[in-house]
Design a protein around this motif. Structure first.
Motif, PDB file in Angstrom:
ATOM      1  N   CYS A 277       0.838  -1.098   0.104  1.00 54.58           N
ATOM      2  CA  CYS A 277      -0.045   0.106  -0.021  1.00 54.58           C
ATOM      3  C   CYS A 277       0.897   1.195   0.155  1.00 54.58           C
ATOM      4  O   CYS A 277       1.753   1.452   0.761  1.00 54.58           O
ATOM      5  CB  CYS A 277      -0.933   0.111   1.325  1.00 54.58           C
ATOM      6  SG  CYS A 277      -1.558   1.563   1.598  1.00 54.58           S
TER       7      CYS A 277
ATOM      8  N   CYS B 215      -4.529   0.658  -0.104  1.00 55.60           N
ATOM      9  CA  CYS B 215      -5.550  -0.462   0.571  1.00 55.60           C
ATOM     10  C   CYS B 215      -6.883   0.126   1.011  1.00 55.60           C
ATOM     11  O   CYS B 215      -6.831   1.485   1.163  1.00 55.60           O
ATOM     12  CB  CYS B 215      -4.861  -0.887   1.925  1.00 55.60           C
ATOM     13  SG  CYS B 215      -4.842   0.030   3.463  1.00 55.60           S
TER      14      CYS B 215
ATOM     15  N   CYS C 283      -6.613   2.390   3.980  1.00 58.10           N
ATOM     16  CA  CYS C 283      -6.310   3.974   3.678  1.00 58.10           C
ATOM     17  C   CYS C 283      -7.111   4.874   2.936  1.00 58.10           C
ATOM     18  O   CYS C 283      -6.526   5.842   2.619  1.00 58.10           O
ATOM     19  CB  CYS C 283      -4.775   3.916   3.094  1.00 58.10           C
ATOM     20  SG  CYS C 283      -3.721   3.122   4.547  1.00 58.10           S
TER      21      CYS C 283
HETATM   22 ZN   LIG Z   1      -2.966   1.222   3.411  1.00 53.45          ZN
END
Ligand SMILES: [Zn+2]
Ligand SMILES: [Zn+2]
Length: 362
Positions: free
Chosen positions: A307, A331, A334
């Protein structure tokens, strides 16, 4: 057609008369100049040439008309046709005007400047060149219109839809410029897409089934808000197309093909921006209207295993998502925020990463 024959017959008879009593002072420029006003007929002839050929094809093969086919056959096998088919005979009048220009140039070269015919021949050459230019323009316009019709008919996508937000391709102001295939970087692979460039639009599409068949339009770029970006460091003759709603990387087959696309795209975009600016009376300083922030180019899936915000590894559960604002792969944890990103969608909130969310809040 009849008028063209009449004018040329008159000219032929007049010239024959002059040749009967030929001497050093004989003029023919006056007779040539006399037909100049009638040369505009060639222009309308050239304009309708394509549709005439289409009509002939239609009744020959698409909806065969026996009577018409017999008539064609009788004409094409007549000794006067000298084994030429109807198409090559019909193009002859269009080729006539440039030949007149060549003939006049030759004649001028061999006429002393103090000859009584000299000035006539000069004016005559000018008129003839102008008509030849008009014919070329008319042919180019007809060609462009035919291309627009052909492309329009190949689209399966409905006009007025999200990916094709125009009512028609065939418009008086629209000029077809270039078409060709390029590999477009999609999320996980490069896919072949067909690009169509017009004076005001760039459209790209793909075949809905195995080619040749109908095409599904992926996106329509308005050139006044589109830009290109050469990727010199990227291997594989890559460049970027950036616009409203979408931006991505494409790959050409060769450096020449890439240069050709980049050159014609930047020229056409520049012209359209200038045109748009004049049309809407936009000051050059109002940069936001002419050069709004383009959509972010998405990072390809296979380039990233972590990520790009929290550095956690992706797996079957932690899946890849794209931030619509910066294009990074992040991800789900996030990228919980949704916001309006002007360069992507003006009326719907889309996924943004936490970094962008923080920035956009400031
Ligand atoms: Zn993330
Ligand atoms: Zn972001």
């Amino acid at each position: 057609m009849k008028h063209i024959v009449n004018v040329n017959e008159t000219l032929l008879n007049d010239l024959r008369e002059r040749f009967k009593n030929w001497n050093d002072k004989t003029q023919i420029g006056d007779k040539l100049f006399a037909i100049a006003p009638f040369l505009k007929m060639y222009r309308s002839y050239a304009e309708s040439y394509d549709s005439v050929i289409e009509t002939i094809e239609y009744y020959k093969s698409k909806r065969p008309n026996k009577q018409f086919i017999n008539l064609l056959w009788a004409g094409e096998t007549h000794p006067i046709a000298k084994h030429n088919n109807i198409k090559s005979m019909l193009i002859l009048p269009i080729q006539r005007v440039p030949r007149y220009v060549l003939l006049l140039n030759d004649l001028l070269k061999n006429t002393p400047t103090d000859h009584p015919d000299y000035n006539n021949l000069v004016s005559c050459t000018d008129v003839m060149k102008e008509v030849a230019q008009q014919i070329n323009t008319a042919i180019a316009q007809a060609e462009s219109r035919n291309n627009c019709i052909r492309i329009q008919e190949s689209f399966e996508t409905k006009f007025g839809s999200k990916s094709l937000p125009i009512t028609t391709l065939v418009e008086a102001h629209r000029i077809f410029i270039k078409e060709g295939t390029l590999l477009k970087q999609c999320r996980s692979e490069r896919k072949q897409r067909i690009f169509y460039l017009f004076n005001d639009l760039l459209i790209y599409a793909h075949f809905s089934g195995p080619p040749p068949g109908k095409l599904v339009v992926d996106h329509t770029f308005k050139l006044e808000t589109t830009s290109t970006n050469d990727l010199l460091t990227e291997s594989g003759f890559a460049f970027q197309i950036k616009g409203q709603g979408k931006s991505f990387t494409v790959y050409a087959e060769s450096p020449e093909q890439k240069q050709e696309w980049l050159h014609i795209l930047s020229e056409t975009i520049k012209k359209q921006k200038e045109h748009f600016q004049r049309l809407h009376n936009i000051e050059e300083t109002e940069n936001s209207k002419l050069n709004p922030e383009p959509a972010a180019v998405w990072v390809p899936d296979d380039q990233v295993i972590l990520c790009q915000v929290c550095q956690t590894e992706f797996n079957l559960i932690r899946r890849r998502h794209h931030c619509r604002n910066c294009g990074k792969i992040i991800c789900g944890d996030c990228s919980k925020s949704r916001r309006i990103v002007q360069s992507v969608k003006k009326d719907k909130e889309v996924r943004v990463c936490d970094e962008c969310q923080k920035q956009l809040l400031q």
